[in-house]
Write a protein that holds these residues in place. Structure first.
Motif, PDB file in Angstrom:
ATOM      1  N   LEU A  49      -4.172  10.386  -1.929  1.00 53.60           N
ATOM      2  CA  LEU A  49      -4.912   9.022  -2.331  1.00 53.60           C
ATOM      3  C   LEU A  49      -4.432   7.805  -1.991  1.00 53.60           C
ATOM      4  O   LEU A  49      -2.927   7.541  -2.310  1.00 53.60           O
ATOM      5  CB  LEU A  49      -5.002   9.131  -3.736  1.00 53.60           C
ATOM      6  N   PRO A  50      -4.819   6.893  -1.355  1.00 55.82           N
ATOM      7  CA  PRO A  50      -4.401   5.743  -1.158  1.00 55.82           C
ATOM      8  C   PRO A  50      -4.398   4.803  -2.264  1.00 55.82           C
ATOM      9  O   PRO A  50      -5.138   4.965  -3.429  1.00 55.82           O
ATOM     10  CB  PRO A  50      -5.493   5.136  -0.178  1.00 55.82           C
ATOM     11  N   ALA A  51      -3.659   3.773  -2.577  1.00 48.96           N
ATOM     12  CA  ALA A  51      -3.314   3.160  -3.628  1.00 48.96           C
ATOM     13  C   ALA A  51      -2.608   1.896  -3.351  1.00 48.96           C
ATOM     14  O   ALA A  51      -2.183   1.712  -1.945  1.00 48.96           O
ATOM     15  CB  ALA A  51      -2.604   3.826  -5.060  1.00 48.96           C
ATOM     16  N   ARG A  52      -2.835   0.714  -4.174  1.00 50.84           N
ATOM     17  CA  ARG A  52      -1.996  -0.523  -3.786  1.00 50.84           C
ATOM     18  C   ARG A  52      -1.390  -0.890  -5.123  1.00 50.84           C
ATOM     19  O   ARG A  52      -1.946  -0.958  -6.110  1.00 50.84           O
ATOM     20  CB  ARG A  52      -3.085  -1.580  -3.387  1.00 50.84           C
ATOM     21  N   LEU A  53      -0.181  -1.142  -5.020  1.00 47.65           N
ATOM     22  CA  LEU A  53       0.892  -1.588  -6.113  1.00 47.65           C
ATOM     23  C   LEU A  53       0.971  -3.181  -6.030  1.00 47.65           C
ATOM     24  O   LEU A  53       1.574  -3.698  -5.173  1.00 47.65           O
ATOM     25  CB  LEU A  53       1.970  -0.845  -5.896  1.00 47.65           C
ATOM     26  N   TYR A  54       0.681  -3.675  -7.190  1.00 43.77           N
ATOM     27  CA  TYR A  54       0.752  -5.219  -7.091  1.00 43.77           C
ATOM     28  C   TYR A  54       1.988  -5.469  -8.098  1.00 43.77           C
ATOM     29  O   TYR A  54       1.969  -5.118  -9.265  1.00 43.77           O
ATOM     30  CB  TYR A  54      -0.682  -5.854  -7.800  1.00 43.77           C
ATOM     31  N   VAL A  87       0.361  -3.518 -11.359  1.00 42.82           N
ATOM     32  CA  VAL A  87      -0.671  -2.795 -11.478  1.00 42.82           C
ATOM     33  C   VAL A  87      -0.938  -1.985 -10.175  1.00 42.82           C
ATOM     34  O   VAL A  87      -0.623  -2.388  -9.120  1.00 42.82           O
ATOM     35  CB  VAL A  87      -1.953  -3.712 -11.271  1.00 42.82           C
ATOM     36  N   LEU A  88      -1.311  -0.664 -10.364  1.00 44.19           N
ATOM     37  CA  LEU A  88      -1.558   0.380  -9.189  1.00 44.19           C
ATOM     38  C   LEU A  88      -3.035   0.405  -9.153  1.00 44.19           C
ATOM     39  O   LEU A  88      -3.542   1.273 -10.134  1.00 44.19           O
ATOM     40  CB  LEU A  88      -0.890   1.637  -9.809  1.00 44.19           C
ATOM     41  N   SER A  89      -3.687   0.134  -8.025  1.00 44.15           N
ATOM     42  CA  SER A  89      -5.029   0.377  -8.010  1.00 44.15           C
ATOM     43  C   SER A  89      -5.399   1.304  -7.042  1.00 44.15           C
ATOM     44  O   SER A  89      -4.743   1.502  -6.150  1.00 44.15           O
ATOM     45  CB  SER A  89      -5.632  -0.948  -7.239  1.00 44.15           C
ATOM     46  N   VAL A  90      -6.213   2.124  -7.610  1.00 49.00           N
ATOM     47  CA  VAL A  90      -6.216   3.681  -6.893  1.00 49.00           C
ATOM     48  C   VAL A  90      -7.657   3.624  -5.997  1.00 49.00           C
ATOM     49  O   VAL A  90      -8.723   3.374  -6.725  1.00 49.00           O
ATOM     50  CB  VAL A  90      -6.456   4.841  -8.028  1.00 49.00           C
ATOM     51  N   GLU A  91      -7.525   4.146  -5.015  1.00 41.94           N
ATOM     52  CA  GLU A  91      -8.852   4.532  -3.884  1.00 41.94           C
ATOM     53  C   GLU A  91      -9.051   5.881  -4.262  1.00 41.94           C
ATOM     54  O   GLU A  91      -8.810   6.800  -3.423  1.00 41.94           O
ATOM     55  CB  GLU A  91      -8.180   4.505  -2.534  1.00 41.94           C
ATOM     56  N   TYR A  92      -9.839   6.205  -5.493  1.00 39.32           N
ATOM     57  CA  TYR A  92     -10.307   7.442  -5.659  1.00 39.32           C
ATOM     58  C   TYR A  92     -11.608   7.894  -4.887  1.00 39.32           C
ATOM     59  O   TYR A  92     -12.139   7.127  -4.409  1.00 39.32           O
ATOM     60  CB  TYR A  92     -10.935   7.454  -7.203  1.00 39.32           C
ATOM     61  N   ARG A  93     -11.645   9.267  -4.769  1.00 43.16           N
ATOM     62  CA  ARG A  93     -12.880   9.871  -3.963  1.00 43.16           C
ATOM     63  C   ARG A  93     -14.257   9.528  -4.494  1.00 43.16           C
ATOM     64  O   ARG A  93     -14.555   9.391  -5.660  1.00 43.16           O
ATOM     65  CB  ARG A  93     -12.769  11.358  -3.701  1.00 43.16           C
ATOM     66  N   LEU A  94     -15.066   9.004  -3.678  1.00 43.07           N
ATOM     67  CA  LEU A  94     -16.469   8.321  -4.066  1.00 43.07           C
ATOM     68  C   LEU A  94     -17.479   9.509  -3.709  1.00 43.07           C
ATOM     69  O   LEU A  94     -17.430  10.266  -2.901  1.00 43.07           O
ATOM     70  CB  LEU A  94     -16.908   7.273  -3.261  1.00 43.07           C
ATOM     71  N   ALA A  95     -18.622   9.484  -4.524  1.00 43.76           N
ATOM     72  CA  ALA A  95     -19.876  10.273  -4.606  1.00 43.76           C
ATOM     73  C   ALA A  95     -20.693   9.605  -3.607  1.00 43.76           C
ATOM     74  O   ALA A  95     -20.648   8.183  -3.379  1.00 43.76           O
ATOM     75  CB  ALA A  95     -20.469  10.375  -5.976  1.00 43.76           C
ATOM     76  N   ASP A 123       0.833  -1.058   0.079  1.00 45.53           N
ATOM     77  CA  ASP A 123      -0.009  -0.126  -0.147  1.00 45.53           C
ATOM     78  C   ASP A 123       0.765   1.319   0.063  1.00 45.53           C
ATOM     79  O   ASP A 123       1.806   1.278   0.508  1.00 45.53           O
ATOM     80  CB  ASP A 123      -1.049   0.018   1.259  1.00 45.53           C
ATOM     81  N   LEU A 124       0.359   2.182  -0.604  1.00 47.30           N
ATOM     82  CA  LEU A 124       1.031   3.642  -0.596  1.00 47.30           C
ATOM     83  C   LEU A 124      -0.070   4.763  -0.753  1.00 47.30           C
ATOM     84  O   LEU A 124      -0.963   4.591  -1.248  1.00 47.30           O
ATOM     85  CB  LEU A 124       2.009   3.677  -1.942  1.00 47.30           C
ATOM     86  N   ARG A 125       0.522   5.816  -0.554  1.00 47.95           N
ATOM     87  CA  ARG A 125      -0.212   7.104  -0.691  1.00 47.95           C
ATOM     88  C   ARG A 125       0.295   8.116  -1.649  1.00 47.95           C
ATOM     89  O   ARG A 125       1.638   8.120  -1.779  1.00 47.95           O
ATOM     90  CB  ARG A 125      -0.594   7.789   0.768  1.00 47.95           C
ATOM     91  N   MET A 126      -0.595   8.382  -2.811  1.00 49.08           N
ATOM     92  CA  MET A 126      -0.039   9.437  -3.634  1.00 49.08           C
ATOM     93  C   MET A 126      -0.479  10.760  -3.551  1.00 49.08           C
ATOM     94  O   MET A 126      -1.735  11.057  -3.214  1.00 49.08           O
ATOM     95  CB  MET A 126      -0.565   8.902  -4.841  1.00 49.08           C
ATOM     96  N   SER A 127       0.530  11.909  -3.485  1.00 49.64           N
ATOM     97  CA  SER A 127       0.202  13.145  -3.360  1.00 49.64           C
ATOM     98  C   SER A 127      -0.363  13.752  -4.627  1.00 49.64           C
ATOM     99  O   SER A 127       0.184  13.570  -5.555  1.00 49.64           O
ATOM    100  CB  SER A 127       1.652  13.995  -2.970  1.00 49.64           C
TER     101      SER A 127
END
Length: 352
Positions: free
Chosen positions: A101-106, A149-157, A91-95
């Motif tokens: 933004l949280p993300a996970r790198l596989y 693969v970099l899976s992104v935890e984008y903001r949700l509505a 897991d990582l955090r992208m500025s």
């Protein structure tokens, strides 16, 4: 989920699900019922069985509240088996301009740095879903494509309505490009991709990159994407209910993602309606035959081709929306998802 299903312990439900899908085809057919044919297509036995089981248990994609719907999707992940995959993750955090933004790198086994990367956006109608709900899908794509693969935890509505997710998706690509060395990837071999709402975000990101100039993805992987909020094509009516994603679900998602005053023809919402699609990277676009979004995806593939974009279009005619999430069940779900992984591998093999 119904009260009855809620009363059954989750491990028991998960064991039952795994057991049913391991049955011989003859027994699966007895449970699923007679084959379902519509629009000249026959629903895969595995897909029909899943539809039958979810209907019987009262599982729905959306419910009265956002919180219940999100919790339901998270719980449903635990009903699926978890076949082992030779992929590591961190897991990582992208500025980004709007915060971290949280993300996970596989990383698949034997990945040679610097190699290709897929920046991935999960589905869930811009309202549901997470890196966790799409963890297996991301791992599967990484293992069978050989791509990081970099899976992104984008903001949700609705907490963060349009264009928050769009902004996050573009920022995630820019982060990956800028931090390629840190991520151990080739800056010239970065793709964007996603399923459903995530497919929309991937398409929009590719479009925005082409329009602004500068860094851009070299490939786009679009899995049953929503690309047009204005026109309701034939498949929207043909498969309005009974095949996992419903017309009511789509209306629910739109109502939470967009505000009443948002222009549905805005290319950041409906990339199919962009005036110019030329200059976009090559695309692999896959739809499902029994999906309300099928015809929108097909229309986008045709529009890309007409604009001179290299595009490979595949309709999994016997599948339902969301099939990559059901790859752990094996059978046709796994076969269809393997084709996506193969397309990703090929798309990034020689991309420059």
């Amino acid at each position: 989920m119904t009260n009855l299903a809620a009363k059954i312990p989750l491990p028991v439900q998960a064991a039952a699900m795994r057991g049913v899908f391991r049955l011989p085809a003859m027994l699966k057919r007895l449970i699923a019922g007679k084959p379902v044919t519509r629009d000249g297509q026959t629903l895969a036995l595995d897909a029909q069985l899943l539809v039958k089981l979810t209907a019987a248990s009262g599982i729905n994609l959306t419910s009265n509240s956002v919180a219940e719907s999100r919790a339901g999707m998270e719980i449903n992940v635990d009903l699926l088996p978890s076949p082992p995959l030779d992929v590591t993750s961190r897991d990582l955090r992208m500025s980004t301009p709007d915060g971290e933004l949280p993300a996970r790198l596989y990383t698949p086994r034997d990945y040679a740095e610097p190699g290709p990367l897929l920046v991935y956006f999960h589905g869930g109608g811009w309202v549901l879903g997470s890196v966790r709900t799409h963890d297996y899908a991301a791992r599967f794509l990484a293992e069978h494509s050989g791509v990081r693969v970099l899976s992104v935890e984008y903001r949700l509505a609705p907490e963060h309505r349009f264009p928050a997710a769009v902004d996050d998706a573009l920022a995630a690509f820019d982060y990956a490009h800028k931090h390629a060395d840190e991520l151990g990837v080739d800056q010239q071999r970065i793709a964007v991709g996603g399923d459903s709402a995530g497919g929309n975000l991937a398409a929009v990101t590719a479009l925005q990159c082409a329009q602004r100039g500068g860094p851009a993805p070299v490939f786009q992987l679009l899995v049953y994407p929503e690309v047009d909020f204005v026109t309701k094509r034939r498949s929207r009516q043909l498969f309005a209910e009974g095949f996992f994603l419903t017309d009511a679900d789509m209306n629910w998602f739109e109502g939470h993602y967009l505000s009443p005053d948002d222009d549905r023809s805005d290319p950041r919402i409906s990339p199919l309606l962009a005036g110019d699609l030329s200059g976009l990277p090559p695309a692999y676009l896959v739809t499902a035959g029994f999906d309300p979004l099928r015809d929108n995806g097909h229309a986008y593939a045709k529009a890309l081709e007409e604009a001179g974009v290299s595009v490979s279009y595949q309709c999994q005619r016997d599948m339902i929306h969301g099939f990559i999430n059901f790859a752990p069940l094996g059978g046709r779900f796994r076969e269809a998802t393997l084709e996506i992984a193969a397309a990703l591998r090929a798309g990034l093999a020689y991309a420059r």
